[in-house]
Design a protein around this motif. Structure first.
Motif, PDB file in Angstrom:
ATOM      1  N   THR A  75       0.823  -1.208   0.000  1.00  0.00           N
ATOM      2  CA  THR A  75       0.000   0.000   0.000  1.00  0.00           C
ATOM      3  C   THR A  75       0.856   1.257   0.000  1.00  0.00           C
ATOM      4  N   LEU A  76       0.255   2.344  -0.473  1.00  0.00           N
ATOM      5  CA  LEU A  76       0.845   3.679  -0.496  1.00  0.00           C
ATOM      6  C   LEU A  76      -0.096   4.595   0.270  1.00  0.00           C
ATOM      7  N   GLU A  77       0.404   5.270   1.306  1.00  0.00           N
ATOM      8  CA  GLU A  77      -0.465   6.033   2.182  1.00  0.00           C
ATOM      9  C   GLU A  77       0.207   7.306   2.678  1.00  0.00           C
ATOM     10  N   SER A  78      -0.589   8.156   3.328  1.00  0.00           N
ATOM     11  CA  SER A  78      -0.077   9.240   4.169  1.00  0.00           C
ATOM     12  C   SER A  78      -0.488   8.914   5.600  1.00  0.00           C
ATOM     13  N   ASN A  79       0.059   9.643   6.578  1.00  0.00           N
ATOM     14  CA  ASN A  79      -0.148   9.274   7.971  1.00  0.00           C
ATOM     15  C   ASN A  79      -0.116  10.535   8.828  1.00  0.00           C
ATOM     16  N   GLU A  80      -1.205  10.825   9.542  1.00  0.00           N
ATOM     17  CA  GLU A  80      -1.292  12.075  10.294  1.00  0.00           C
ATOM     18  C   GLU A  80      -0.315  12.153  11.460  1.00  0.00           C
ATOM     19  N   ARG A 210       0.152  11.002  -7.772  1.00  0.00           N
ATOM     20  CA  ARG A 210       1.282  11.065  -8.713  1.00  0.00           C
ATOM     21  C   ARG A 210       2.230   9.884  -8.549  1.00  0.00           C
ATOM     22  N   VAL A 211       2.304   9.346  -7.354  1.00  0.00           N
ATOM     23  CA  VAL A 211       3.221   8.233  -7.092  1.00  0.00           C
ATOM     24  C   VAL A 211       2.542   6.886  -7.338  1.00  0.00           C
ATOM     25  N   HIS A 212       1.232   6.840  -7.227  1.00  0.00           N
ATOM     26  CA  HIS A 212       0.515   5.570  -7.249  1.00  0.00           C
ATOM     27  C   HIS A 212       0.786   4.748  -8.504  1.00  0.00           C
ATOM     28  N   ASP A 213       0.554   5.337  -9.679  1.00  0.00           N
ATOM     29  CA  ASP A 213       0.693   4.554 -10.910  1.00  0.00           C
ATOM     30  C   ASP A 213       2.128   4.101 -11.163  1.00  0.00           C
ATOM     31  N   PRO A 214       3.145   4.989 -11.031  1.00  0.00           N
ATOM     32  CA  PRO A 214       4.520   4.505 -11.214  1.00  0.00           C
ATOM     33  C   PRO A 214       4.911   3.413 -10.218  1.00  0.00           C
ATOM     34  N   MET A 215       4.450   3.551  -8.968  1.00  0.00           N
ATOM     35  CA  MET A 215       4.773   2.519  -7.974  1.00  0.00           C
ATOM     36  C   MET A 215       4.068   1.212  -8.320  1.00  0.00           C
ATOM     37  N   THR A 216       2.831   1.300  -8.731  1.00  0.00           N
ATOM     38  CA  THR A 216       2.099   0.094  -9.133  1.00  0.00           C
ATOM     39  C   THR A 216       2.807  -0.608 -10.275  1.00  0.00           C
ATOM     40  N   GLN A 217       3.278   0.172 -11.244  1.00  0.00           N
ATOM     41  CA  GLN A 217       3.972  -0.404 -12.391  1.00  0.00           C
ATOM     42  C   GLN A 217       5.290  -1.041 -11.968  1.00  0.00           C
ATOM     43  N   VAL A 240       4.431   2.038   1.929  1.00  0.00           N
ATOM     44  CA  VAL A 240       5.154   3.253   1.565  1.00  0.00           C
ATOM     45  C   VAL A 240       4.346   4.441   2.076  1.00  0.00           C
ATOM     46  N   LEU A 241       4.980   5.274   2.906  1.00  0.00           N
ATOM     47  CA  LEU A 241       4.342   6.477   3.445  1.00  0.00           C
ATOM     48  C   LEU A 241       4.999   7.712   2.839  1.00  0.00           C
ATOM     49  N   LEU A 242       4.195   8.631   2.336  1.00  0.00           N
ATOM     50  CA  LEU A 242       4.711   9.898   1.809  1.00  0.00           C
ATOM     51  C   LEU A 242       4.553  10.981   2.867  1.00  0.00           C
ATOM     52  N   GLU A 243       5.645  11.718   3.127  1.00  0.00           N
ATOM     53  CA  GLU A 243       5.587  12.829   4.071  1.00  0.00           C
ATOM     54  C   GLU A 243       6.443  13.982   3.552  1.00  0.00           C
ATOM     55  N   PRO A 244       5.835  14.974   2.902  1.00  0.00           N
ATOM     56  CA  PRO A 244       6.596  16.071   2.293  1.00  0.00           C
ATOM     57  C   PRO A 244       7.211  17.046   3.287  1.00  0.00           C
ATOM     58  N   MET A 245       6.926  16.931   4.574  1.00  0.00           N
ATOM     59  CA  MET A 245       7.530  17.829   5.553  1.00  0.00           C
ATOM     60  C   MET A 245       8.964  17.432   5.893  1.00  0.00           C
ATOM     61  N   LEU A 246       9.458  16.341   5.328  1.00  0.00           N
ATOM     62  CA  LEU A 246      10.835  15.909   5.539  1.00  0.00           C
ATOM     63  C   LEU A 246      11.656  16.168   4.276  1.00  0.00           C
ATOM     64  N   MET A 276      11.739   5.973  -7.497  1.00  0.00           N
ATOM     65  CA  MET A 276      11.042   4.695  -7.627  1.00  0.00           C
ATOM     66  C   MET A 276      12.011   3.517  -7.534  1.00  0.00           C
ATOM     67  N   SER A 277      13.268   3.736  -7.898  1.00  0.00           N
ATOM     68  CA  SER A 277      14.249   2.654  -7.817  1.00  0.00           C
ATOM     69  C   SER A 277      14.456   2.190  -6.379  1.00  0.00           C
ATOM     70  N   GLN A 278      14.341   3.124  -5.429  1.00  0.00           N
ATOM     71  CA  GLN A 278      14.496   2.734  -4.028  1.00  0.00           C
ATOM     72  C   GLN A 278      13.302   1.920  -3.544  1.00  0.00           C
ATOM     73  N   ILE A 279      12.116   2.293  -3.974  1.00  0.00           N
ATOM     74  CA  ILE A 279      10.938   1.509  -3.611  1.00  0.00           C
ATOM     75  C   ILE A 279      11.079   0.086  -4.142  1.00  0.00           C
ATOM     76  N   ARG A 280      11.510  -0.031  -5.381  1.00  0.00           N
ATOM     77  CA  ARG A 280      11.671  -1.371  -5.951  1.00  0.00           C
ATOM     78  C   ARG A 280      12.755  -2.153  -5.226  1.00  0.00           C
ATOM     79  N   HIS A 281      13.840  -1.474  -4.875  1.00  0.00           N
ATOM     80  CA  HIS A 281      14.934  -2.164  -4.191  1.00  0.00           C
ATOM     81  C   HIS A 281      14.462  -2.751  -2.855  1.00  0.00           C
ATOM     82  N   ILE A 282      13.720  -1.963  -2.091  1.00  0.00           N
ATOM     83  CA  ILE A 282      13.261  -2.445  -0.784  1.00  0.00           C
ATOM     84  C   ILE A 282      12.148  -3.475  -0.971  1.00  0.00           C
TER      85      ILE A 282
END
Length: 606
Positions: A75-80, A210-217, A240-246, A276-282
C-alpha cells in the motif's frame, strides 16, 4: 541450574566446531547499522541519503502497519501522526532541503508560523518542544530525524498520539525520545495542527496520486519478472508512506518483524516526485529475503564466501553474514536483469515488407546488445563494490527466464547448486572499489574502522582464535571495556578449542552481562545445543534454553529457525563418513582447532 559433566575427548573438538558452524552470524538485534549500494543497479543512479532502520521485531507491529485482514499487502499512504511529528521538527528549525521540497511543506510552515505569531501559549509550547528536541539531537542528521519517524509509526491518531505498544516494546530509537509526546500533544493543540492537516489533505492526496501509478507499475513489473503472485494481505506488509515535511533527499526504511515500511518525501520536480528505484529495491528485499532465509541449511557450505569480501568496502555486517551478502547480491542481479537503457526499444513495424522487418531486426539487435552491455557493466560495478555473487545470480536468472519459472522455484537450485570454491576464487580476483553508496534499508551513518571486538569477530571468522583470544582478554581486563561481547567471544573460542564445560560457563556469564537481544538469544541456543550434546543428553534443559532464545525476540530469521529447530528435535552432530577412529582419540588433537578453521562460521556482533 544443575549441570551434568561432559566426557572430554576428540569428539568434543568436533562438537565445538559443529556448534559454531550451525549458526548464522549474530549481530545487534536492536538496530542494524550497515551499508550497501543500490545506486548502480537502479534506473536512477542517484541514491539519496538514508537513515538507520529499526529491526527489533517488537511484540506488536507498528500502528501504521496494521490493516484489516483481506486488505492489500502492498500500500501507499499518508499518515497524520507522521505529519504532526515532521511538522514539529520543521517548527524547531528542521530546514533540510527546503528548496527542493514539494510546495506544501512551505505552506504548512507558513500556517504554523502564523499560528505561533498569534498565541503566546503556542510559542511557549513550541519552545518547550524545541528544547527537548535540541537536548536529544544526534550528530548524524539522518539518524536524528529517523528516531522521530520511528516513534511516529507507533502513534495513534491525534489528539491522543499515544504508542500502541508499551515503552519496553518500542524500537530503541523510538524509546529514546518517547517523552517528547506530551510536548508534541501540547504544541499540536495550541497551533491546531490537526486543522492544518485537514486543510492540506488534498495536496497530500494529489502527491499520492502522482506516485501511485509509477509505484504500481514498478511492483507489477517486478512481480511479473519473478513470477511472484499478487495476493491479498497474508500477515506481511509492504507500506510506503509519503511525508513532504521531511527532506526529499532522505529515505527512512524500517523492518518491523514481517513488515517493511518506507517513509519517503516527494520533491518539487514535475515528474515522479520520489525515487522509484528505491521503492523497488526495498520491495525486492521484502520478496527475496524470506526465500533465502528459508534455505538456512545451505548457509554453512556457502560460509567460505566471506573470505573473499574481507577487503571489500562493505560494512562489517555483510562481511560476517553470508546470508545478508547473498541476499543483497541476488537483489543486485535482479535489478541488473530488469535494467533498461534510456533509449526506447524499437517498435515492431505494422507492415510485413522485407525492408521494414529487416530494419526492425537490425534496430532490435542493436538495442538488445546495448542493453546487455549496460547490464553487464552494472554487474561488474556491483561486484567491485563487494556484492561478489551478483554475476553468479545474474547468469542463473537468465536460466530462470528461459525456463519460464519463477524465483520461488529457482531459488533452491541457485543456492544448493552453487560451486562455492569457484565463486570464492572469483571473489578473490575482483579489484574492489574504495567506497560504495548507501542502501535505503541498511545504511551506515558514518564509515568506521574495524577495531576492538569487531576485529576479534573477524579473527574468529578467519579461523584465528589466538588473536581473537588476545583481544577479548584485553577487553575483559579494561574496566570500561565491552565485557559482554568479550565474554561471548571467549565462550565461542572455548567451543573451538574443545572445552564445553568452560564454554557453558562462558555463555552463562554472557547472559548475565549482555543486554543485546541477539547475543542473548544465541547464548541460549549454544547452551541448548550443549545440553543436547551431553552424554547422555539433557533434553529438558536444552528445550528450556531454546524457548528462552525465542523469548528474547531477536529479529533475525536465523535465530528463530535455530531455536525452533532445537525445540523440534535434539541438536545432533553430522555423521562423518569414511572415518576410522584412531586407537587414541586424543592423540592427534590440535587445541588450536586448525582442522576446523576453514569451515568455521562465527556470529557477527552487530
Amino acid at each position: 541450574m544443575p549441570r551434568k559433566p561432559f566426557p572430554l575427548s576428540l569428539h568434543i573438538a568436533l562438537l565445538s566446531a559443529t556448534l559454531l558452524l550451525s549458526h548464522a552470524s549474530t549481530g545487534s538485534a536492536q538496530t542494524v547499522s550497515t551499508s550497501s549500494s543500490s545506486s548502480s543497479t537502479s534506473n536512477n543512479p542517484t541514491t539519496p541519503s538514508t537513515t538507520q532502520p529499526d529491526q527489533t521485531n517488537p511484540v506488536n507491529r507498528p500502528r501504521a502497519a496494521q490493516i484489516e485482514a483481506g486488505g492489500a499487502a502492498v500500500t501507499l499512504e499518508s499518515n497524520e501522526p507522521l505529519f504532526e511529528m515532521a511538522a514539529a521538527l520543521n517548527a524547531c528549525g528542521y530546514d533540510a532541503d527546503l528548496d527542493k521540497s514539494a510546495p506544501v511543506r512551505l505552506e504548512v510552515r507558513s500556517e504554523m508560523n502564523a499560528a505561533l505569531a498569534a498565541s503566546d501559549e503556542a510559542r511557549a509550547s513550541r519552545d518547550a518542544l524545541c528544547a527537548y528536541i535540541a537536548a536529544h539531537h544526534l550528530n548524524d542528521s539522518a539518524l536524528n530525524v529517523g528516531q522521530y519517524v520511528s516513534l511516529s509509526l507507533y502513534l495513534s491518531p491525534p489528539p491522543s498520539l499515544t504508542p500502541n505498544v508499551s515503552e519496553l516494546d518500542l524500537p530503541p530509537q523510538a524509546a529514546a525520545i518517547v517523552n517528547v509526546l506530551p510536548l508534541l500533544r501540547a504544541f499540536a493543540e495550541d497551533i491546531e495542527l490537526h486543522f492544518i492537516w485537514l486543510h492540506h489533505r488534498p495536496e497530500y492526496d494529489a502527491l499520492l496520486a502522482r506516485v501511485h501509478d509509477p509505484m504500481t507499475q514498478a511492483i507489477l513489473s517486478t512481480n511479473i519478472y519473478l513470477h511472484q503472485p499478487v495476493s491479498s494481505y497474508d500477515g506481511r506488509r509492504f507500506l510506503v508512506l509519503l511525508e513532504p515535511m521531511l527532506s526529499p533527499a532522505l529515505t527512512n526504511a524500517r523492518i518491523y518483524g514481517a513488515d517493511y515500511i518506507i517513509v519517503m518525501s516527494p520533491d518539487n520536480s514535475a515528474g515522479v516526485p520520489v525515487a522509484m528505484s528505491q521503492i523497488r529495491h526495498i520491495y525486492l528485499h521484502y520478496v527475496v529475503e524470506p526465500l533465502v532465509y528459508s534455505r538456512g541449511s545451505a548457509m554453512e557450505r556457502i560460509q567460505p564466501m566471506l573470505r573473499g569480501v574481507q577487503d571489500a568496502p562493505l560494512e562489517f555486517f555483510y562481511k560476517s553474514d553470508v546470508v545478508a551478502l547473498m541476499t543483497e547480491s541476488l537483489i543486485k542481479a535482479i535489478e541488473a536483469r530488469m535494467y533498461l537503457i534510456d533509449s526506447p526499444a524499437p517498435e515492431k513495424p505494422k507492415s510485413k515488407e522485407r525492408v521494414d522487418t529487416d530494419q526492425y531486426a537490425a534496430l532490435k539487435d542493436l538495442y538488445d546488445r546495448e542493453t546487455s552491455l549496460a547490464r553487464q557493466k552494472l554487474v561488474d560495478l556491483d561486484e567491485s563494490q563487494g556484492w561478489v555473487l551478483t554475476g553468479y545470480f545474474y547468469e542463473h536468472l537468465q536460466i530462470m527466464e528461459h525456463n519460464s519459472d519463477g524465483l520461488t522455484e529457482e531459488i533452491a537450485p541457485m543456492i544448493y547448486g552453487m560451486d562455492v570454491e569457484r565463486e570464492r576464487k572469483h571473489a578473490e580476483e575482483i579489484v574492489f572499489a574504495k567506497n560504495i553508496s548507501s542502501d535505503p534499508l541498511r545504511p551506515a551513518p558514518q564509515p568506521r574502522t574495524i577495531a576492538g571486538m569487531d576485529l576479534a569477530e573477524l579473527d574468529l571468522l578467519k579461523g584465528n582464535p589466538v588473536d581473537a583470544l588476545d583481544i577479548a582478554e584485553k577487553i575483559m581486563a579494561d574496566p570500561k571495556g565491552d565485557h559482554a561481547r568479550a565474554q561471548y567471544v571467549l565462550a565461542r573460542i572455548d567451543l573451538m578449542q574443545g572445552d564445553p564445560e568452560k564454554a557453558m560457563h562462558g555463555f552463562q556469564q554472557t547472559l548475565a552481562l549482555s543486554k543485546d537481544p541477539r547475543t542473548l538469544a544465541w547464548s541460549h541456543i549454544y547452551l541448548g545445543r550443549l545440553y543436547d550434546s551431553m552424554n547422555p543428553p539433557d533434553r529438558d534443559h536444552a528445550v528450556a534454553e531454546y524457548n528462552r532464545a525465542l523469548a528474547v525476540r531477536d529479529s533475525r530469521p536465523d535465530t528463530k529457525q535455530a531455536a525452533e529447530s532445537g525445540i523440534k528435535k535434539p541438536f545432533a552432530l553430522p555423521l562423518r563418513e569414511n572415518k576410522t577412529p584412531a586407537i587414541d582419540p586424543d592423540k592427534d588433537f590440535d587445541p588450536t582447532g586448525k582442522s576446523q578453521k576453514d569451515s568455521y562460521k562465527p556470529p557477527s556482533p552487530n
